[in-house]
Design an enzyme around this catalytic site. Sequence first.
Site, mmCIF file in Angstrom:
data_model
loop_
_atom_site.group_PDB
_atom_site.id
_atom_site.type_symbol
_atom_site.label_atom_id
_atom_site.label_comp_id
_atom_site.label_asym_id
_atom_site.label_seq_id
_atom_site.Cartn_x
_atom_site.Cartn_y
_atom_site.Cartn_z
ATOM 1 N N GLU A 55 -15.941 4.042 58.693
ATOM 2 C CA GLU A 55 -17.076 4.851 59.157
ATOM 3 C C GLU A 55 -16.531 5.961 60.038
ATOM 4 O OE1 GLU A 55 -20.329 2.682 61.003
ATOM 5 O OE2 GLU A 55 -20.692 4.331 62.419
ATOM 6 N N GLU A 110 -22.632 11.372 67.399
ATOM 7 C CA GLU A 110 -23.624 10.428 67.901
ATOM 8 C C GLU A 110 -23.983 10.879 69.304
ATOM 9 O OE1 GLU A 110 -23.433 6.009 66.662
ATOM 10 O OE2 GLU A 110 -21.381 6.609 67.148
#
Lengths: 477, 289
Positions: free
Chosen positions: B162, B167
Amino acid sequence: MKKLNFKYHVLYPVLGLLCVGMISCERGFSDDIEFATFPNNPDIFTDAPVGLTDQFFESFDPAFGANTEGFGTDDNVAFEGNSSIRIDVPTPTDPDGGFIGGIFRDRGDGRDLTSYDALTFWAKGSTTAVVGTVGFGTDFIDNTYAVSLNNIELSTKWRKYIIPIPDPSKLTQEKGMFLFSAGTESTNGVGYTFWIDELRFENLGTLGQPRPAILGGLDQTAQTNVDSSVSIIGLTQTFNLANGQDVTVTATPAYFDFETSNPFVASVTNQGLVTVEGSGEIDPDTGEIDNTAVITASVAGVQAAGSLIVQAVNLNVISIFSDIFANVPVDNFNGFYTPDGQTTLGGAVNENGNNIIDYTLLNFVAIEFYGREGSGIQPIDASEMTHLHIDIRVNQQVNPSDTFRIEVFNNFATGSQTAGGFNVSGNDLASNEWVEFDIPLSSFAGLNTKDALGAIIFSSGTLANVSLDNIYFYSEN
Amino acid sequence: MTHKIFNINKAFILYKAFYIGLLCIITGCDPDEAQTVTNFNTLTLSEEFDGTALNTSLWSFDIGDGSAQGIPGWGNNEQQYYTDRPENVTVEDGVLKISARLETFEGSSYTSGRILTRGGFQQKFGRFEARIKLPWGQGIWPAFWMLGDDNNGLEIWPNIGEIDIMEYRGQEPTITHGSVHGPGYSGGNSITKQYELMNDRFDTDFHVFGVEWGPDYINYYVDDVLYNQITPDDLEEEGINRANWVFNDREFFILLNVAVGGSFVGNADPNIPYPQTMEVDYVRVYAAD
């Protein structure tokens, strides 16, 4: 009013000559011209006052209890450098004054603060305490762009405080550099000391999500007579800080741009003063008279939450409690008949900029206006009035069987006292919502004369938490 | 401006300490010298969101609260229910809008959207970037990220890898995070670095979030600032076998979503203004050449 002011060209000869030159050859200002501006020095106190008046600290009026003795600098304490501002907060009984507060003012003609977004400083206390107000924009002259941040929490360690500027573009010439006011409400009357350092305007760039508000962010309705006026209150601006916390400051109307939806019904000045201009015109679509204007506002192009819905009416009004009409003087909003078994607490409070009456532990309570204990308050001659208007908000669950009783007294507390009561049914009330009532005075059975009204008593069964607003007698002309 | 010291190449990696010192001096002498942020310039995907609807030949939706996938709360105690309704995902005014809403829906207290290019666009290596204006407020968790191809379900996370390009915690409006997850370094133990804007925020205007990804490295940037490089060396520094680097052998696909609440951000605050909308001006991908 921020037009070119030629006297400042003495201070800025180069710019001044430029302006004169442009005027002489073009008979007007070209797009290239740069108007004289004021200094944009951001510093207010570093290790010494920066560009402030010789007094440095200009106290609030000692006649109102302001203590002028507790202000100074401290060369033993500093966040940076070697000195800080030291403020000794007095006890409420201090003979020199029971609180301390005042302003710092620019020693010149004001500063251009348009390139900054906040006033910041570091502070710490000798103990944890709450300082009532800090701010800027108050210059003891016209206080046009006053801003205040209330109830800041002091730590015993240095902490940075941020007071956002609601709209920096307004501050082209500001003299009010700082304001504070502190008492001992948070320390049970025990005096304490706090220090302030590195006081300056800054361009943080990390303030976001401006959310201005008027009237506490509420949509309020006012039925108002032609030619009467009402001020827009409860003006605030909220920003989100870099740490994710919101900070809300109160601000003067000069930061806000006000607007009316219907200038034929109501106008609004740049000071937020709303005046009812006319009773409205016939709406060509509906054939009915549109007597409504909605007053809204914005700050720096951001629409403010809250509005005032003005309904022009033709009323005779005697107002007991409202933000809309001039109120008659009263003795109190809670007579506190404690020896008679009254439990009710509360009275008039400010709720998000809206003045209301808030009662808790309600069993019964009086608003008195008869001249209690020789106060000189005159009873109300309501002979010509036809209705009582009142807004009621029950701050708890409401059941259909609940009752809220209103009793109006004539010749109150005299030998010739008469009274009439009216029961508001729980069916007509709503939980946590304002409901407006217009009750004919003829519905108050037993109130045969109303030439000397002296009290209104509210009583309830299970409704212990009730707020009231806009209490007035009126008749339609 | 210590984040301007990076000029990525192998020599730099080998002699990191030396070059940090040298480049600091260079930067100090000539502040106009531009930092080399990106190197790959051959476009392979240009999603500009100029139409009036989401291009469903490129994007698909994840729907629900994760229960159907066997991971209620999407594995992170998230509070939202993802839908494909226009209230949550729409394309208008030249941008993609993913909106988190406060509403009771299918047993959840919030709704939001999550779209992905699995099967629609996948690529190994290259430059992946998006221009995004972020939402804000306690518990709002938007992300622009990538997952590795799972070989038709034969492999599972975190072995597939990932790459989190962006974020962000709504309660920290000046900070973005770039991370990688893989076997031995997933969830709370990911390899990560945050980047903070000192005089700006991510929710008041658009910013470009990107990675340049090649064999044994992933470079992270925001706007014109390269702020991190992650390599197998970083795994070794964490005591993880560098063979667990899972970013050299497969294609990855792109995800865009706004989660509400969850382990990374804490519970959402229902009192902030809703909807909270992430606006994406474009997603562009370039080949590694």
